[in-house]
Design an enzyme around this catalytic site. Structure first.
Site, short mmCIF file in Angstrom:
data_model
loop_
_atom_site.label_atom_id
_atom_site.label_comp_id
_atom_site.label_asym_id
_atom_site.label_seq_id
_atom_site.Cartn_x
_atom_site.Cartn_y
_atom_site.Cartn_z
NE ARG A 197 10.21 -14.53 -28.83
CZ ARG A 197 10.77 -15.40 -28.12
NH1 ARG A 197 11.12 -14.73 -26.83
NH2 ARG A 197 11.07 -16.76 -28.13
CD GLU A 199 13.61 -12.74 -18.43
OE1 GLU A 199 13.65 -13.96 -18.47
OE2 GLU A 199 12.52 -12.31 -18.33
C1 LIG Z 1 7.84 -20.60 -20.68
C2 LIG Z 1 9.10 -20.10 -21.23
C3 LIG Z 1 9.93 -20.49 -22.50
C4 LIG Z 1 11.19 -19.93 -22.64
N1 LIG Z 1 11.74 -20.67 -23.65
C5 LIG Z 1 13.12 -20.07 -24.03
C6 LIG Z 1 13.70 -20.71 -25.15
O1 LIG Z 1 13.35 -21.84 -25.66
N2 LIG Z 1 14.85 -20.23 -25.52
C7 LIG Z 1 15.47 -19.38 -24.90
O2 LIG Z 1 16.37 -18.73 -25.18
N3 LIG Z 1 14.88 -18.58 -23.81
C8 LIG Z 1 13.52 -19.14 -23.33
N4 LIG Z 1 12.82 -18.56 -22.40
C9 LIG Z 1 13.62 -17.35 -21.59
C10 LIG Z 1 14.49 -18.02 -20.85
O3 LIG Z 1 14.07 -19.15 -20.29
C11 LIG Z 1 14.50 -17.11 -19.56
O4 LIG Z 1 15.20 -15.84 -19.92
C12 LIG Z 1 15.62 -17.70 -18.51
O5 LIG Z 1 15.39 -19.10 -18.20
C13 LIG Z 1 16.13 -16.79 -17.35
O6 LIG Z 1 17.04 -17.39 -16.71
P1 LIG Z 1 17.61 -16.66 -15.34
O7 LIG Z 1 18.48 -17.88 -14.87
O8 LIG Z 1 18.16 -15.60 -15.49
O9 LIG Z 1 16.44 -16.72 -14.30
P2 LIG Z 1 15.42 -17.90 -14.00
O10 LIG Z 1 15.38 -19.28 -14.63
O11 LIG Z 1 14.18 -17.07 -14.02
O12 LIG Z 1 15.72 -18.12 -12.40
C14 LIG Z 1 15.53 -17.01 -11.37
C15 LIG Z 1 15.24 -17.92 -10.16
O13 LIG Z 1 15.42 -16.73 -9.20
C16 LIG Z 1 14.35 -17.01 -8.25
N5 LIG Z 1 14.24 -15.69 -7.66
C17 LIG Z 1 13.44 -14.50 -8.13
N6 LIG Z 1 13.49 -13.65 -6.92
C18 LIG Z 1 14.21 -14.05 -5.97
C19 LIG Z 1 14.31 -13.44 -4.72
N7 LIG Z 1 14.15 -12.10 -4.41
N8 LIG Z 1 15.23 -14.62 -4.02
C20 LIG Z 1 15.29 -15.55 -4.19
N9 LIG Z 1 15.04 -16.14 -5.38
C21 LIG Z 1 14.40 -15.42 -6.27
C22 LIG Z 1 13.08 -17.25 -9.04
O14 LIG Z 1 12.10 -17.67 -8.47
C23 LIG Z 1 13.66 -18.22 -9.99
O15 LIG Z 1 13.81 -19.37 -9.42
C24 LIG Z 1 11.65 -18.88 -22.15
C25 LIG Z 1 10.87 -18.29 -21.05
C26 LIG Z 1 9.82 -19.05 -20.57
C27 LIG Z 1 9.15 -18.24 -19.42
#
Ligand SMILES: Cc1cc2nc3c(=O)[nH]c(=O)nc-3n(C[C@H](O)[C@H](O)[C@H](O)COP(=O)(O)OP(=O)(O)OC[C@H]3O[C@@H](n4cnc5c(N)ncnc54)[C@H](O)[C@@H]3O)c2cc1C
Length: 406
Positions: free
Chosen positions: A237, A372
């Site tokens: 990317r 992330e």
């Molecule tokens: C459109 C899109 C498509 C993607 N497709 C892929 C894919 O096909 N394959 C792949 O491997 N990866 C993909 N990714 C990347 C992957 O989805 C993300 O890296 C992953 O979902 C992150 O997961 P997470 O649980 O770390 O955080 P998230 O799923 O982002 O969840 C974090 C949560 O914490 C909440 N939050 C943030 N700050 C606070 C706070 N201070 N207090 C309370 N809550 C808070 C957020 O609102 C969110 O609900 C994609 C990303 C995007 C944006």
């Protein structure tokens, strides 16, 4: 270079030990076990061929074919059953609450958080504070900060408000900032990834990328001014996005119907067409007329088709999948592409036990993180499809470690 359509097992790398003895590759050996767990515990269905073999697809930046995807083509295949499972287990899920502060006791142990209820937008100075005591530990899983323009522009000034983003509105940095204030070490904050396969004809992630990202291996992208390719469509990317931005105009992603797998057609192409992001043309002559492509385009198309036939891209070394066919009679599908902020590789530094490290590289007792929100897991440029593996593998690990934490 030919891609064989099968999963090649990665070598067992053992513990990869980095700076000051901190393993750099957390959870790399647990992907398969976690994939099996998504099926046995969550009932996730992964895409298979008619004989029931898991389908793997080529993806940008990977050096072999190894990306799998849910049968329905979306991540909700995982997140919906996960939410149902947690609810079934009686774990309360609080929404509309923003974590704004972490508390450590006199021994340094993480003992609780402040959440602001009904905060306005992403402003941590608003809302009513509520305090939650941690019985065992705190797991930070607040995701990335791609949507936090002020924060991301501090770390990479190129990425100001003129650059669109694929993330949801909650992808902001206040939880990360609070963790840093509580002593967590943050790394790689300026390593912010742009997704090259976004559409400038819609805002946010929209409808285009799901289809294009999974199909880049099978078509070519060209500069409409010159009619020529500028980069391998399977480059990672960073390379792909930089090439587009340096070139200065959105590219045209060109593919014909025979090169679009059925699952991608149904799940992703049709929505992109319905949204007006991807356009359908019966013949290549119609494409040339619509975009006023120069004569050089025909020569480029001929060269590209020779590369596909010979499985050897003499211009950019793209890996040509075994099942790719030369671009033929049509219909053709054309999408304009331009990069948008997609993923933030930086975040809190964790060790192999998902413990958050402090600035002296010591684990903060009772503090864990995954997904992330962490930094250092993916290096400078995350490979597509590896975030889900990271989140699931390290999320499970962080939960298990927190449950055992005393
Ligand atoms: C459109 C899109 C498509 C993607 N497709 C892929 C894919 O096909 N394959 C792949 O491997 N990866 C993909 N990714 C990347 C992957 O989805 C993300 O890296 C992953 O979902 C992150 O997961 P997470 O649980 O770390 O955080 P998230 O799923 O982002 O969840 C974090 C949560 O914490 C909440 N939050 C943030 N700050 C606070 C706070 N201070 N207090 C309370 N809550 C808070 C957020 O609102 C969110 O609900 C994609 C990303 C995007 C944006």
């Amino acid at each position: 270079m030919v891609i064989r359509g099968r999963i090649r097992r990665e070598k067992d790398h053992g513990d990869i030990v980095g700076q000051k003895g901190i393993p750099q590759d957390p959870g790399s050996e647990k992907s398969n076990e976690t994939w099996e767990w998504t099926q046995s515990e969550l009932g996730v269905e992964w895409d298979t061929d008619e004989d029931g073999n898991i389908n793997v697809i080529p993806y940008g930046g990977h050096n072999t074919v190894r990306t799998i995807h849910p049968a329905i083509g979306h991540g909700s295949a995982i997140t919906v059953p996960l939410t149902e499972k947690v609810t079934e287990m009686g774990v309360p899920i609080g929404t509309g609450r923003m974590v704004t502060k972490f508390f450590r006791d006199e021994t340094g142990r993480m003992v609780g958080v402040q959440v602001n209820e009904k905060a306005k937008g992403n402003d941590p100075t608003t809302g009513n504070p509520v305090y939650i005591k941690a019985n065992k530990g705190v797991v930070l899983a607040s995701g990335g900060f791609g949507k936090d323009v002020a924060w991301r522009a501090q770390h990479d000034p190129h990425l100001d408000e003129t650059v669109d983003c694929t993330n949801q509105d909650g992808a902001t940095a206040e939880a990360l900032a609070a963790a840093m204030k509580a002593g967590a070490l943050a790394v790689h904050l300026d390593w912010i990834q742009l997704g090259p396969w976004c559409s400038p004809d819609e805002t946010g992630y929209g409808k285009g990328p799901s289809y294009i990202d999974a199909n880049v291996a099978y078509g070519m992208s060209i500069d409409p001014q010159t009619g020529k390719r500028i980069v391998s469509e399977l480059a990672d990317r960073r390379v792909y996005s930089n090439a587009i931005v340096e070139n200065g105009v959105p590219l045209l992603q060109i593919v014909d119907e025979q090169n679009i797998p059925k699952w991608n057609y149904e799940a992703n192409l049709q929505p992109a067409i319905d949204a007006g992001i991807t356009k359908k043309f019966d013949t290549i002559e119609d494409v040339i007329a619509e975009y006023s492509l120069p004569d050089e385009f025909r020569a480029q198309l001929e060269r590209y088709n020779t590369y596909v036939e010979n499985r050897n891209d003499e211009e950019f070394g793209k890996m040509i999948p075994e099942d790719a066919k030369p671009l033929g009679d049509g219909p053709y599908y054309i999408t304009r592409i331009w990069p948008k902020v997609h993923h933030t590789m930086g975040g809190v530094k964790t060790n192999m036990d998902a413990q958050v490290l402090d600035v002296d590289l010591n684990p903060i007792p009772g503090f864990f993180a995954a997904g992330e929100a962490t930094g250092g897991v993916h290096g400078a440029c995350r490979l597509g499809s590896c975030a889900t593996a990271d989140c699931l593998v390290n999320g499970r690990l962080a939960g298990q470690m927190a449950a055992q934490s005393e």
